[in-house]
Design a protein around this motif. Structure first.
Motif, mmCIF file in Angstrom:
data_model
loop_
_atom_site.group_PDB
_atom_site.id
_atom_site.type_symbol
_atom_site.label_atom_id
_atom_site.label_comp_id
_atom_site.label_asym_id
_atom_site.label_seq_id
_atom_site.Cartn_x
_atom_site.Cartn_y
_atom_site.Cartn_z
ATOM 1 N N THR A 1 -0.287 -8.465 -10.678
ATOM 2 C CA THR A 1 0.680 -7.374 -10.689
ATOM 3 C C THR A 1 0.029 -6.151 -10.058
ATOM 4 O OG1 THR A 1 1.688 -8.213 -12.713
ATOM 5 C CG2 THR A 1 2.146 -5.927 -12.122
ATOM 6 N N LYS A 2 0.547 -5.758 -8.923
ATOM 7 C CA LYS A 2 -0.013 -4.622 -8.200
ATOM 8 C C LYS A 2 1.111 -3.651 -7.851
ATOM 9 C CE LYS A 2 -4.119 -6.599 -7.802
ATOM 10 N NZ LYS A 2 -3.814 -7.870 -8.450
ATOM 11 N N ASN A 3 0.841 -2.356 -7.940
ATOM 12 C CA ASN A 3 1.839 -1.353 -7.606
ATOM 13 C C ASN A 3 1.734 -1.037 -6.119
ATOM 14 O OD1 ASN A 3 3.712 0.664 -7.516
ATOM 15 N ND2 ASN A 3 2.944 1.736 -9.315
ATOM 16 N N VAL A 4 2.387 -1.871 -5.312
ATOM 17 C CA VAL A 4 2.312 -1.730 -3.865
ATOM 18 C C VAL A 4 2.928 -0.410 -3.410
ATOM 19 C CG1 VAL A 4 2.995 -2.762 -1.668
ATOM 20 C CG2 VAL A 4 2.291 -4.220 -3.550
ATOM 21 N N LYS A 5 3.928 0.082 -4.123
ATOM 22 C CA LYS A 5 4.605 1.312 -3.730
ATOM 23 C C LYS A 5 3.644 2.498 -3.717
ATOM 24 C CE LYS A 5 9.322 0.096 -5.072
ATOM 25 N NZ LYS A 5 10.501 0.465 -5.903
ATOM 26 N N GLY B 1 -0.120 2.047 10.222
ATOM 27 C CA GLY B 1 0.090 0.880 9.380
ATOM 28 C C GLY B 1 1.358 0.159 9.786
ATOM 29 N N PHE B 2 1.811 -0.776 8.951
ATOM 30 C CA PHE B 2 3.038 -1.529 9.209
ATOM 31 C C PHE B 2 3.045 -2.098 10.636
ATOM 32 C CE2 PHE B 2 3.974 1.534 5.879
ATOM 33 C CZ PHE B 2 4.570 0.730 4.916
ATOM 34 N N ASN B 3 1.954 -2.791 10.983
ATOM 35 C CA ASN B 3 1.819 -3.356 12.322
ATOM 36 C C ASN B 3 2.936 -4.359 12.588
ATOM 37 O OD1 ASN B 3 -0.561 -1.959 11.799
ATOM 38 N ND2 ASN B 3 -1.803 -3.350 13.001
ATOM 39 N N SER B 4 3.370 -4.415 13.833
ATOM 40 C CA SER B 4 4.543 -5.212 14.188
ATOM 41 C C SER B 4 4.166 -6.565 14.783
ATOM 42 C CB SER B 4 5.403 -4.447 15.200
ATOM 43 O OG SER B 4 6.446 -5.269 15.690
ATOM 44 N N ALA C 1 -3.986 -3.570 3.561
ATOM 45 C CA ALA C 1 -3.961 -4.682 4.509
ATOM 46 C C ALA C 1 -2.715 -5.537 4.307
ATOM 47 C CB ALA C 1 -5.225 -5.527 4.355
ATOM 48 N N LEU C 2 -2.361 -5.750 3.053
ATOM 49 C CA LEU C 2 -1.157 -6.530 2.744
ATOM 50 C C LEU C 2 0.077 -5.869 3.367
ATOM 51 C CD1 LEU C 2 -0.243 -8.039 -0.725
ATOM 52 C CD2 LEU C 2 1.436 -6.706 0.546
ATOM 53 N N LEU C 3 0.198 -4.561 3.210
ATOM 54 C CA LEU C 3 1.358 -3.849 3.748
ATOM 55 C C LEU C 3 1.358 -3.806 5.270
ATOM 56 C CD1 LEU C 3 1.681 -0.786 1.344
ATOM 57 C CD2 LEU C 3 3.306 -2.639 1.615
ATOM 58 N N SER C 4 0.189 -3.777 5.877
ATOM 59 C CA SER C 4 0.099 -3.640 7.327
ATOM 60 C C SER C 4 0.170 -4.968 8.061
ATOM 61 C CB SER C 4 -1.208 -2.919 7.702
ATOM 62 O OG SER C 4 -1.215 -1.610 7.190
ATOM 63 N N CYS C 5 -0.026 -6.067 7.361
ATOM 64 C CA CYS C 5 -0.009 -7.391 7.996
ATOM 65 C C CYS C 5 1.321 -7.609 8.711
ATOM 66 C CB CYS C 5 -0.229 -8.479 6.959
ATOM 67 S SG CYS C 5 -0.088 -10.153 7.636
ATOM 68 N N PRO C 6 1.311 -7.868 10.024
ATOM 69 C CA PRO C 6 2.567 -7.969 10.775
ATOM 70 C C PRO C 6 3.424 -9.175 10.410
ATOM 71 C CG PRO C 6 0.716 -8.618 12.145
ATOM 72 C CD PRO C 6 0.133 -8.035 10.892
ATOM 73 N N THR C 7 2.808 -10.214 9.874
ATOM 74 C CA THR C 7 3.545 -11.444 9.579
ATOM 75 C C THR C 7 3.723 -11.690 8.085
ATOM 76 O OG1 THR C 7 1.424 -12.609 9.852
ATOM 77 C CG2 THR C 7 2.953 -12.614 11.730
ATOM 78 N N GLY C 8 3.345 -10.724 7.262
ATOM 79 C CA GLY C 8 3.495 -10.907 5.818
ATOM 80 C C GLY C 8 2.703 -12.088 5.306
ATOM 81 N N ASP D 1 0.157 5.878 1.086
ATOM 82 C CA ASP D 1 -1.046 6.184 1.868
ATOM 83 C C ASP D 1 -0.734 6.280 3.358
ATOM 84 O OD1 ASP D 1 -2.419 6.024 -0.501
ATOM 85 O OD2 ASP D 1 -3.362 4.095 -0.076
ATOM 86 N N PHE D 2 0.382 5.651 3.779
ATOM 87 C CA PHE D 2 0.716 5.592 5.206
ATOM 88 C C PHE D 2 1.756 6.643 5.590
ATOM 89 C CE2 PHE D 2 -0.677 1.287 4.102
ATOM 90 C CZ PHE D 2 -1.648 1.077 5.073
ATOM 91 N N PRO D 3 1.565 7.237 6.792
ATOM 92 C CA PRO D 3 0.471 7.017 7.737
ATOM 93 C C PRO D 3 -0.861 7.496 7.182
ATOM 94 C CG PRO D 3 1.861 8.822 8.472
ATOM 95 C CD PRO D 3 2.563 8.211 7.302
ATOM 96 N N LEU D 4 -1.911 6.781 7.524
ATOM 97 C CA LEU D 4 -3.234 6.966 6.945
ATOM 98 C C LEU D 4 -4.037 7.959 7.778
ATOM 99 C CD1 LEU D 4 -5.079 5.719 4.682
ATOM 100 C CD2 LEU D 4 -5.895 4.145 6.453
#
Length: 298
Positions: free
Chosen positions: A75-79, A97-100, A61-68, A84-87
């Motif tokens: 400490t999270k390994n977001v990479k 993902g990565f909604n605009s 959800a953090l990565l897909s949030c369009p407005t950050g 996972d995307f595309p899911l």
């Protein structure tokens, strides 16, 4: 990444939070409903993730949030989650993902097909997605349901030499699109792909039916998590509710199992259950349209 100084007070204490830049697009609530909820036109963290799976969903959800607007103080390994995307959704269909923010956080989808891959509406143009789409075979076609959700379609088209498909009534949003749909009749683009004009939300809104199974619905139709039923966006109907009602009624002659919307929750139902849900929605919409017509005559 979200700003801790703008953290919404409604968030529960813990690592994950939503800040005040949230536009309430619903992306995070779709991806991690056990973590995020809605209050006062914002999303917020109502329960911190408690296990590995919930943390993974929250990071998606953090990565897909369009407005950050989603952040974490831990400490999270977001990479790792980015991979996972595309899911995968089902049978070669993926959520990008990565909604605009250009499409108010609309969902977009990738279809892997032996005759060339498709993108339905557009996510953000990111290096990760360009690489991922390339590894899956590139993009041959980009189907755009309507003008609101084109986002970075032009950039993906240039990158992959793709052909964009959009209705004539929406073409101002992509004036150099390669394939222009006309009129109100369904168009068999290729054996597995049917474009269905559905005026209502906008004048040239179209759906894409893939393999008589997956219905990509743009802003026409979605699953409501609270009511547990199919719904349409009356409050966000920019062209005509009565036309949207007529367009919805025409869908009862098609078979499909998946609703994959631009906004709102996706859902898979058995064909008979989907058909019944659609009939009930059309009935509710027709009642609303009739009431509005009566009020208009008073």
């Amino acid at each position: 990444m979200a700003n801790p100084n703008k953290r919404l007070q409604k968030n529960v204490e813990g690592d994950f939070f939503v800040d005040s830049t949230c536009i309430n697009c619903d992306t995070c609530r779709q991806l991690a409903p056990h973590v995020f909820s809605e209050f006062d036109d914002h999303s917020f963290v109502y329960a911190q993730p408690q296990n590995k799976n919930e943390k993974q969903l929250a990071l998606r959800a953090l990565l897909s949030c369009p407005t950050g607007s989603i952040g974490t103080t831990g400490t999270k390994n977001v990479k790792d989650v980015m991979e996972d995307f595309p899911l995968t959704i089902d049978n070669g269909v993926y959520y990008c993902g990565f909604n605009s923010p250009k499409s108010f956080g609309a969902n977009s989808y990738f279809i892997q097909h032996t005759d060339g891959n498709w993108l339905v509406d557009s996510p953000k143009f990111t290096k990760h997605l360009v690489k991922a789409f390339g590894e899956l075979g590139g993009l041959r076609y980009i189907f755009l349901t309507h003008q609101d959700d084109v986002a970075d379609a032009d950039k993906f088209a240039l990158e992959f030499d793709s052909q964009r498909i959009i209705h004539q009534e929406e073409v101002a949003a992509q004036p150099d699109a390669e394939i222009i749909l006309q009129g109100l009749k369904p168009v068999r683009l290729f054996p597995d792909f049917l474009a269905i004009p559905t005026p209502g939300h906008t004048k040239g809104h179209c759906l894409l039916l893939y393999k008589d199974c997956f219905l990509f619905t743009g802003d026409h139709l979605y699953w409501d998590r609270q009511t547990k039923r199919l719904e349409a966006w009356q409050d966000y109907c920019w062209y005509s509710w009565s036309e949207l009602t007529k367009s919805m009624a025409l869908l009862v002659c098609y078979n499909f199992q998946w609703i994959l919307p631009g906004h709102g929750q996706r859902i898979s139902l058995a064909p008979h259950a989907m058909h019944q849900q659609l009939l009930e929605l059309v009935s509710r919409m027709q009642s609303t349209s009739a009431s509005q017509a009566t009020i208009g005559k008073l």
